[in-house]
Design a protein around this motif. Structure first.
Motif, PDB file in Angstrom:
ATOM      1  N   UNK A 123       0.849  -1.189   0.000  1.00 45.80           N
ATOM      2  CA  UNK A 123       0.000   0.000   0.000  1.00 45.80           C
ATOM      3  C   UNK A 123       0.880   1.233   0.000  1.00 45.80           C
ATOM      4  N   UNK A 124       0.294   2.423   0.145  1.00 46.34           N
ATOM      5  CA  UNK A 124       1.094   3.654   0.142  1.00 46.34           C
ATOM      6  C   UNK A 124       2.156   3.636   1.243  1.00 46.34           C
ATOM      7  N   UNK A 125       3.302   4.195   0.925  1.00 44.63           N
ATOM      8  CA  UNK A 125       4.408   4.219   1.880  1.00 44.63           C
ATOM      9  C   UNK A 125       4.306   5.403   2.831  1.00 44.63           C
ATOM     10  N   UNK A 126       4.604   5.157   4.101  1.00 40.92           N
ATOM     11  CA  UNK A 126       4.667   6.245   5.077  1.00 40.92           C
ATOM     12  C   UNK A 126       5.728   7.272   4.695  1.00 40.92           C
ATOM     13  N   UNK A 127       6.742   6.819   3.935  1.00 39.70           N
ATOM     14  CA  UNK A 127       7.823   7.733   3.558  1.00 39.70           C
ATOM     15  C   UNK A 127       7.380   8.736   2.499  1.00 39.70           C
ATOM     16  N   UNK A 128       6.357   8.386   1.728  1.00 37.36           N
ATOM     17  CA  UNK A 128       5.937   9.233   0.611  1.00 37.36           C
ATOM     18  C   UNK A 128       6.868   9.154  -0.588  1.00 37.36           C
ATOM     19  N   UNK A 129       7.799   8.209  -0.567  1.00 36.86           N
ATOM     20  CA  UNK A 129       8.784   8.094  -1.646  1.00 36.86           C
ATOM     21  C   UNK A 129       8.260   7.120  -2.698  1.00 36.86           C
ATOM     22  N   UNK A 130       7.978   7.636  -3.880  1.00 34.17           N
ATOM     23  CA  UNK A 130       7.350   6.842  -4.933  1.00 34.17           C
ATOM     24  C   UNK A 130       8.197   5.627  -5.310  1.00 34.17           C
ATOM     25  N   UNK A 131       9.499   5.817  -5.441  1.00 35.08           N
ATOM     26  CA  UNK A 131      10.378   4.727  -5.854  1.00 35.08           C
ATOM     27  C   UNK A 131      10.425   3.625  -4.808  1.00 35.08           C
ATOM     28  N   UNK A 132      10.385   4.016  -3.539  1.00 37.28           N
ATOM     29  CA  UNK A 132      10.445   3.016  -2.465  1.00 37.28           C
ATOM     30  C   UNK A 132       9.205   2.125  -2.484  1.00 37.28           C
ATOM     31  N   UNK A 133       8.028   2.747  -2.588  1.00 40.05           N
ATOM     32  CA  UNK A 133       6.794   1.972  -2.650  1.00 40.05           C
ATOM     33  C   UNK A 133       6.791   1.063  -3.875  1.00 40.05           C
ATOM     34  N   UNK A 134       7.260   1.570  -4.994  1.00 38.63           N
ATOM     35  CA  UNK A 134       7.273   0.790  -6.234  1.00 38.63           C
ATOM     36  C   UNK A 134       8.254  -0.375  -6.147  1.00 38.63           C
ATOM     37  N   UNK A 135       9.431  -0.125  -5.606  1.00 39.16           N
ATOM     38  CA  UNK A 135      10.439  -1.179  -5.497  1.00 39.16           C
ATOM     39  C   UNK A 135       9.981  -2.287  -4.563  1.00 39.16           C
ATOM     40  N   UNK A 136       9.395  -1.911  -3.436  1.00 48.93           N
ATOM     41  CA  UNK A 136       8.946  -2.926  -2.480  1.00 48.93           C
ATOM     42  C   UNK A 136       7.770  -3.724  -3.027  1.00 48.93           C
ATOM     43  N   UNK A 137       6.911  -3.088  -3.818  1.00 42.59           N
ATOM     44  CA  UNK A 137       5.839  -3.826  -4.486  1.00 42.59           C
ATOM     45  C   UNK A 137       6.423  -4.773  -5.532  1.00 42.59           C
ATOM     46  N   UNK A 138       7.442  -4.304  -6.238  1.00 38.19           N
ATOM     47  CA  UNK A 138       8.113  -5.154  -7.210  1.00 38.19           C
ATOM     48  C   UNK A 138       8.741  -6.373  -6.567  1.00 38.19           C
ATOM     49  N   UNK A 139       9.260  -6.203  -5.352  1.00 35.01           N
ATOM     50  CA  UNK A 139       9.885  -7.322  -4.646  1.00 35.01           C
ATOM     51  C   UNK A 139       8.850  -8.390  -4.290  1.00 35.01           C
ATOM     52  N   UNK A 140       7.635  -7.953  -3.991  1.00 38.17           N
ATOM     53  CA  UNK A 140       6.558  -8.906  -3.721  1.00 38.17           C
ATOM     54  C   UNK A 140       6.288  -9.758  -4.959  1.00 38.17           C
ATOM     55  N   UNK A 141       6.215  -9.138  -6.118  1.00 40.98           N
ATOM     56  CA  UNK A 141       5.912  -9.914  -7.318  1.00 40.98           C
ATOM     57  C   UNK A 141       7.114 -10.699  -7.814  1.00 40.98           C
ATOM     58  N   UNK A 142       8.338 -10.219  -7.543  1.00 36.94           N
ATOM     59  CA  UNK A 142       9.515 -11.029  -7.844  1.00 36.94           C
ATOM     60  C   UNK A 142       9.470 -12.314  -7.023  1.00 36.94           C
ATOM     61  N   UNK A 143       9.050 -12.209  -5.786  1.00 34.97           N
ATOM     62  CA  UNK A 143       8.889 -13.382  -4.925  1.00 34.97           C
ATOM     63  C   UNK A 143       7.957 -14.393  -5.573  1.00 34.97           C
ATOM     64  N   UNK A 144       6.817 -13.928  -6.042  1.00 32.75           N
ATOM     65  CA  UNK A 144       5.826 -14.839  -6.622  1.00 32.75           C
ATOM     66  C   UNK A 144       6.330 -15.455  -7.924  1.00 32.75           C
ATOM     67  N   UNK A 145       7.032 -14.658  -8.719  1.00 35.02           N
ATOM     68  CA  UNK A 145       7.561 -15.172  -9.987  1.00 35.02           C
ATOM     69  C   UNK A 145       8.626 -16.237  -9.742  1.00 35.02           C
ATOM     70  N   UNK A 146       9.573 -15.958  -8.849  1.00 34.90           N
ATOM     71  CA  UNK A 146      10.643 -16.908  -8.572  1.00 34.90           C
ATOM     72  C   UNK A 146      10.111 -18.160  -7.895  1.00 34.90           C
ATOM     73  N   UNK A 147       9.052 -18.014  -7.126  1.00 33.45           N
ATOM     74  CA  UNK A 147       8.421 -19.174  -6.495  1.00 33.45           C
ATOM     75  C   UNK A 147       8.065 -20.218  -7.546  1.00 33.45           C
ATOM     76  N   UNK A 148       7.471 -19.791  -8.641  1.00 35.42           N
ATOM     77  CA  UNK A 148       7.043 -20.727  -9.684  1.00 35.42           C
ATOM     78  C   UNK A 148       8.224 -21.223 -10.520  1.00 35.42           C
TER      79      UNK A 148
END
Length: 248
Positions: free
Chosen positions: A144-169
């Motif tokens: 969800x939205x980051x407390x930091x307000x940093x767009x790149x941080x929120x995007x990178x951490x969301x990307x890490x979630x989907x990298x997890x799911x991709x590598x899982x398979x």
């Protein structure tokens, strides 16, 4: 069931302080041989000095794929990888139109690309041995939205979630599990301490009110989630995101 990691080699990135140090120490105390990586060589020495068990430290720039490959070769057969390196790199939230390409790319590099590079480096050995654990440290900002307000941080951490799911398979057929921890706000390092102080008393009160348990967690709470994913208790758990945030 007693959790132990004897005869396992664990690699923890971003291990100079905070979550990474706590994770490295827990694995070392539970019998693992630990490699702790970070750019902060001075604090890495403190990580090693405080470890109750074997803990080797190396200064590694995890945003440099060649450096990652070379350091991974030195570590040898890594059984468990914890991709913890990340952070906001001293940045603060500001309007979208004022963010520079370098600011954007620097945050993506350390929070997302680094996890790809380290996973890429250790996966061949895990596949050959047909066993491995990869645990990524994302954030509530990845859900969800980051407390930091940093767009790149929120995007990178969301990307890490989907990298997890991709590598899982991709890695599942080789008996390698890939999971993710999404920590809530924890005062675990100088950056989060500055962030906490910046909220003031009223902001701190509101943050606590939004947590079901009405209290902040600790780096040890995050380490406990990592230990679960790395253990045999999670032998049939993969592609999952565990929010360790006191309840939201």
């Amino acid at each position: 069931m007693q959790i132990r990691f004897d005869h396992k080699t664990v690699l923890v990135t971003g291990a100079a302080h905070g979550f990474g140090r706590a994770i490295a120490h827990r694995f070392a105390r539970l019998g693992a041989s630990v490699w702790a990586w970070d750019l902060n060589a001075e604090e890495l020495q403190e990580t090693r000095a405080q470890a109750e068990g074997r803990c080797e430290v190396r200064r590694v720039d995890v945003t440099d794929p060649q450096a990652v490959q070379e350091a991974a070769q030195e570590a040898g057969a890594v059984d468990i990888l914890v991709n913890n390196a990340g952070g906001v790199l001293g940045q603060v939230g500001k309007p979208l139109e004022t963010v520079t390409p370098k600011e954007w790319n620097d945050i993506l590099a350390v929070n997302l690309s680094a996890a790809f590079y380290t996973s890429q480096a250790v996966a061949p050995g895990m596949k050959q041995r047909r066993w491995g654990r990869i645990i990524n440290i994302s954030s509530g900002a990845g859900l969800g939205p980051s407390l930091t307000g940093i767009q790149a941080y929120a995007s990178a951490k969301a990307g890490l979630v989907n990298l997890t799911r991709q590598l899982c398979h991709e890695l599942g057929p080789f008996n390698i599990t890939v999971n993710c921890i999404a920590p809530g706000f924890v005062r675990s390092n100088p950056t989060t301490e500055r962030q906490w102080q910046s909220y003031g008393e009223e902001g701190q009160r509101r943050l606590l009110e939004n947590i079901a348990l009405k209290r902040l967690g600790t780096a040890q709470n995050i380490a406990d989630g990592v230990l679960f994913f790395a253990s045999e208790l999670a032998d049939w758990v993969s592609g999952q995101v565990l929010s360790v945030d006191g309840g939201k």
